[in-house]
Design a protein around this motif. Sequence first.
Motif, PDB file in Angstrom:
ATOM      1  N   LYS A  92     -41.837  40.437  22.838  1.00 33.91           N
ATOM      2  CA  LYS A  92     -41.512  41.509  21.898  1.00 33.91           C
ATOM      3  C   LYS A  92     -41.997  42.861  22.394  1.00 33.91           C
ATOM      4  O   LYS A  92     -41.426  43.905  22.056  1.00 33.91           O
ATOM      5  N   ALA A  93     -43.040  42.857  23.205  1.00 27.92           N
ATOM      6  CA  ALA A  93     -43.598  44.114  23.680  1.00 27.92           C
ATOM      7  C   ALA A  93     -42.747  44.753  24.777  1.00 27.92           C
ATOM      8  O   ALA A  93     -42.519  45.970  24.769  1.00 27.92           O
ATOM      9  N   ILE A  94     -42.250  43.948  25.732  1.00 28.33           N
ATOM     10  CA  ILE A  94     -41.563  44.545  26.893  1.00 28.33           C
ATOM     11  C   ILE A  94     -40.182  43.954  27.139  1.00 28.33           C
ATOM     12  O   ILE A  94     -39.452  44.429  28.018  1.00 28.33           O
ATOM     13  N   GLY A  95     -39.797  42.922  26.394  1.00 26.79           N
ATOM     14  CA  GLY A  95     -38.501  42.305  26.627  1.00 26.79           C
ATOM     15  C   GLY A  95     -37.358  43.078  25.985  1.00 26.79           C
ATOM     16  O   GLY A  95     -37.497  43.621  24.893  1.00 26.79           O
ATOM     17  N   THR A  96     -36.255  43.144  26.670  1.00 25.09           N
ATOM     18  CA  THR A  96     -35.060  43.792  26.143  1.00 25.09           C
ATOM     19  C   THR A  96     -33.860  43.332  26.960  1.00 25.09           C
ATOM     20  O   THR A  96     -33.995  42.496  27.875  1.00 25.09           O
ATOM     21  N   LYS A  97     -32.687  43.878  26.666  1.00 24.68           N
ATOM     22  CA  LYS A  97     -31.484  43.484  27.396  1.00 24.68           C
ATOM     23  C   LYS A  97     -31.619  43.858  28.875  1.00 24.68           C
ATOM     24  O   LYS A  97     -32.006  44.963  29.220  1.00 24.68           O
ATOM     25  N   GLY A  98     -31.312  42.907  29.752  1.00 22.04           N
ATOM     26  CA  GLY A  98     -31.423  43.133  31.191  1.00 22.04           C
ATOM     27  C   GLY A  98     -32.779  42.778  31.757  1.00 22.04           C
ATOM     28  O   GLY A  98     -33.002  42.955  32.959  1.00 22.04           O
ATOM     29  N   VAL A  99     -33.707  42.274  30.908  1.00 21.37           N
ATOM     30  CA  VAL A  99     -35.055  41.905  31.363  1.00 21.37           C
ATOM     31  C   VAL A  99     -35.228  40.393  31.241  1.00 21.37           C
ATOM     32  O   VAL A  99     -34.866  39.788  30.235  1.00 21.37           O
ATOM     33  N   VAL A 104     -50.505  29.039  36.075  1.00 21.99           N
ATOM     34  CA  VAL A 104     -49.138  29.539  35.891  1.00 21.99           C
ATOM     35  C   VAL A 104     -49.157  31.063  35.955  1.00 21.99           C
ATOM     36  O   VAL A 104     -50.068  31.709  35.423  1.00 21.99           O
ATOM     37  N   GLY A 105     -48.151  31.629  36.615  1.00 20.68           N
ATOM     38  CA  GLY A 105     -47.994  33.073  36.677  1.00 20.68           C
ATOM     39  C   GLY A 105     -46.804  33.527  35.858  1.00 20.68           C
ATOM     40  O   GLY A 105     -45.834  32.788  35.717  1.00 20.68           O
ATOM     41  N   VAL A 106     -46.865  34.731  35.285  1.00 21.92           N
ATOM     42  CA  VAL A 106     -45.763  35.286  34.511  1.00 21.92           C
ATOM     43  C   VAL A 106     -45.126  36.419  35.332  1.00 21.92           C
ATOM     44  O   VAL A 106     -45.824  37.275  35.887  1.00 21.92           O
ATOM     45  N   VAL A 107     -43.802  36.376  35.456  1.00 25.14           N
ATOM     46  CA  VAL A 107     -43.071  37.274  36.348  1.00 25.14           C
ATOM     47  C   VAL A 107     -42.028  38.065  35.553  1.00 25.14           C
ATOM     48  O   VAL A 107     -41.351  37.525  34.661  1.00 25.14           O
ATOM     49  N   TYR A 108     -41.865  39.346  35.922  1.00 27.73           N
ATOM     50  CA  TYR A 108     -40.937  40.266  35.254  1.00 27.73           C
ATOM     51  C   TYR A 108     -39.810  40.650  36.223  1.00 27.73           C
ATOM     52  O   TYR A 108     -40.059  41.036  37.361  1.00 27.73           O
ATOM     53  N   ASP A 109     -38.566  40.523  35.763  1.00 31.25           N
ATOM     54  CA  ASP A 109     -37.396  40.941  36.567  1.00 31.25           C
ATOM     55  C   ASP A 109     -36.475  41.778  35.686  1.00 31.25           C
ATOM     56  O   ASP A 109     -36.217  41.436  34.522  1.00 31.25           O
ATOM     57  N   GLY A 110     -35.948  42.870  36.269  1.00 27.23           N
ATOM     58  CA  GLY A 110     -35.002  43.707  35.555  1.00 27.23           C
ATOM     59  C   GLY A 110     -35.453  45.149  35.454  1.00 27.23           C
ATOM     60  O   GLY A 110     -36.629  45.473  35.690  1.00 27.23           O
ATOM     61  N   LEU A 111     -34.497  46.031  35.130  1.00 24.57           N
ATOM     62  CA  LEU A 111     -34.753  47.467  34.972  1.00 24.57           C
ATOM     63  C   LEU A 111     -35.443  48.060  36.196  1.00 24.57           C
ATOM     64  O   LEU A 111     -36.438  48.797  36.096  1.00 24.57           O
ATOM     65  N   GLY A 112     -34.940  47.690  37.353  1.00 21.71           N
ATOM     66  CA  GLY A 112     -35.456  48.248  38.604  1.00 21.71           C
ATOM     67  C   GLY A 112     -36.620  47.490  39.192  1.00 21.71           C
ATOM     68  O   GLY A 112     -37.123  47.867  40.252  1.00 21.71           O
ATOM     69  N   ARG A 151     -39.979  51.860  29.741  1.00 18.03           N
ATOM     70  CA  ARG A 151     -38.644  51.510  30.245  1.00 18.03           C
ATOM     71  C   ARG A 151     -37.808  50.842  29.154  1.00 18.03           C
ATOM     72  O   ARG A 151     -36.603  51.086  29.031  1.00 18.03           O
ATOM     73  N   LYS A 152     -38.454  50.009  28.366  1.00 16.93           N
ATOM     74  CA  LYS A 152     -37.739  49.351  27.266  1.00 16.93           C
ATOM     75  C   LYS A 152     -37.242  50.396  26.269  1.00 16.93           C
ATOM     76  O   LYS A 152     -36.104  50.328  25.785  1.00 16.93           O
ATOM     77  N   GLU A 153     -38.112  51.351  25.941  1.00 19.60           N
ATOM     78  CA  GLU A 153     -37.729  52.402  24.987  1.00 19.60           C
ATOM     79  C   GLU A 153     -36.542  53.207  25.506  1.00 19.60           C
ATOM     80  O   GLU A 153     -35.634  53.569  24.742  1.00 19.60           O
ATOM     81  N   ASP A 154     -36.544  53.495  26.808  1.00 20.52           N
ATOM     82  CA  ASP A 154     -35.431  54.252  27.395  1.00 20.52           C
ATOM     83  C   ASP A 154     -34.130  53.468  27.263  1.00 20.52           C
ATOM     84  O   ASP A 154     -33.065  54.041  26.954  1.00 20.52           O
ATOM     85  N   VAL A 155     -34.173  52.172  27.498  1.00 14.87           N
ATOM     86  CA  VAL A 155     -32.986  51.339  27.387  1.00 14.87           C
ATOM     87  C   VAL A 155     -32.492  51.304  25.937  1.00 14.87           C
ATOM     88  O   VAL A 155     -31.288  51.395  25.661  1.00 14.87           O
ATOM     89  N   VAL A 156     -33.423  51.174  24.999  1.00 15.44           N
ATOM     90  CA  VAL A 156     -33.047  51.122  23.576  1.00 15.44           C
ATOM     91  C   VAL A 156     -32.398  52.436  23.150  1.00 15.44           C
ATOM     92  O   VAL A 156     -31.364  52.448  22.460  1.00 15.44           O
ATOM     93  N   ARG A 157     -32.978  53.584  23.552  1.00 15.70           N
ATOM     94  CA  ARG A 157     -32.428  54.887  23.183  1.00 15.70           C
ATOM     95  C   ARG A 157     -31.046  55.100  23.808  1.00 15.70           C
ATOM     96  O   ARG A 157     -30.134  55.633  23.179  1.00 15.70           O
TER      97      ARG A 157
END
Length: 407
Positions: free
Chosen positions: A312-319, A342-350, A388-394
């Motif tokens: 909920k904090a950083i997830g959005t469309k394209g992430v 276990v590691g957590v990995v982020y992909d998307g938005l550059g 970055r999430k906020e920019d995508v939402v706007r």
Amino acid sequence: MLKRSFEDFSAGNISSLSDALQHADELLRAAQALKQDLENLGGDAEPSGKIAAILQGHREKILPATRALMPDQKSKQENRSQKSLKLGDSHYTANGLPEAVSVPSLESLTRWTMHDISRSGLPPLVPVLNPVLEQAAFTHSGMATKHTDMSYERLEWIGDAYIYLLSSAYIFQTFPNLSAGRCSQLRERIVKNETLSDYTIKYGMETRIRYPHGFDVPGGKGGNSANHKSRRKVLGDIFEAYVAAAILGDPSGLSRVAPWLKTLWSANLKDEIRKEYTDRPVIAQAPTVQGRDGTDTTPNQQDLNPKVMLLKAIGTKGVKISYKDLGPPKRERNSGLPWYTVGVVYDGLGESNLDLGFGSGLSKKEAGANAATQAMKNKKLMTRLQKRKEDVVRAAEASASLDYDDK
């Protein structure tokens, strides 16, 4: 057999069979005299007043003979009372067992806190106030002289139940977010034979054990044939028996034993207790998320799962947020169970394959939750990805607004 029955019958008032016969003869003579006097009243029209006088006249002869032939209940009761006094309390039966088993109160089952962790080593041993139970806690059944003598095997059975109940309650209260399986793993660490036998040795209880030949408990008496596993089992049972004896040894035994065990166990689970209180504020203060109206919102309390909070904090469309094993599982040092990382990995938005954090645990689910928690502690990284999430939402809202105006 005849002697024992006769002693029980006489209860100390008759010293021989001739005495018993003498009292029986006196009772028969008194009864016959009473019968004769009552028969002589047969022609009296109003005998009620005379009957009372006759009964009173024969009372002094009948009652002494009757009492002499009856068991002395008062004497037996006094003997039982003396036995109870020797056991230390009238709440105990003649064989040393309590008349009632204690039930834990809610006040004695509160959760562990940081203050419960012992900083001065082993807490003082709680004493057993009943000497009969104390001796039984260190006596093997093979050393009993009578079948009614108690031994540690019987006390161990009820002590085991108390230990399971108390340990389960403390873990349940302290770790509200742990799964039932993980709670069972923590409980196993503090109730297994290795742990309990270690307590027995640290408190020096092994030197007090009375057992027959065939056992080789360090510091005990006799025998040398038991293997390491058997010795560990005996020592663990002794500790459980001691716990039972301390609880059952006086009416307030449970209120003394519960906090003692709580402090004793805290040393074995100190890392987990500290982690619970260290991580709790982080989980409770979920990252704020900007809504569509521009206001900051916080996830509901029901969404305190760290993975949900991170999404909920950083997830959005394209992430895409994914969790990956970091090598094969190792072994947890206390339990020997598989230890996952276990590691957590982020992909998307550059971003591509951006490591957010990692975590470990006795299950992949626990390790993943710890990884998400670790990621949320990186405030600098979270702030950048939330921007970055906020920019995508706007941008999505602006596009939707233009499409609406064109219509």
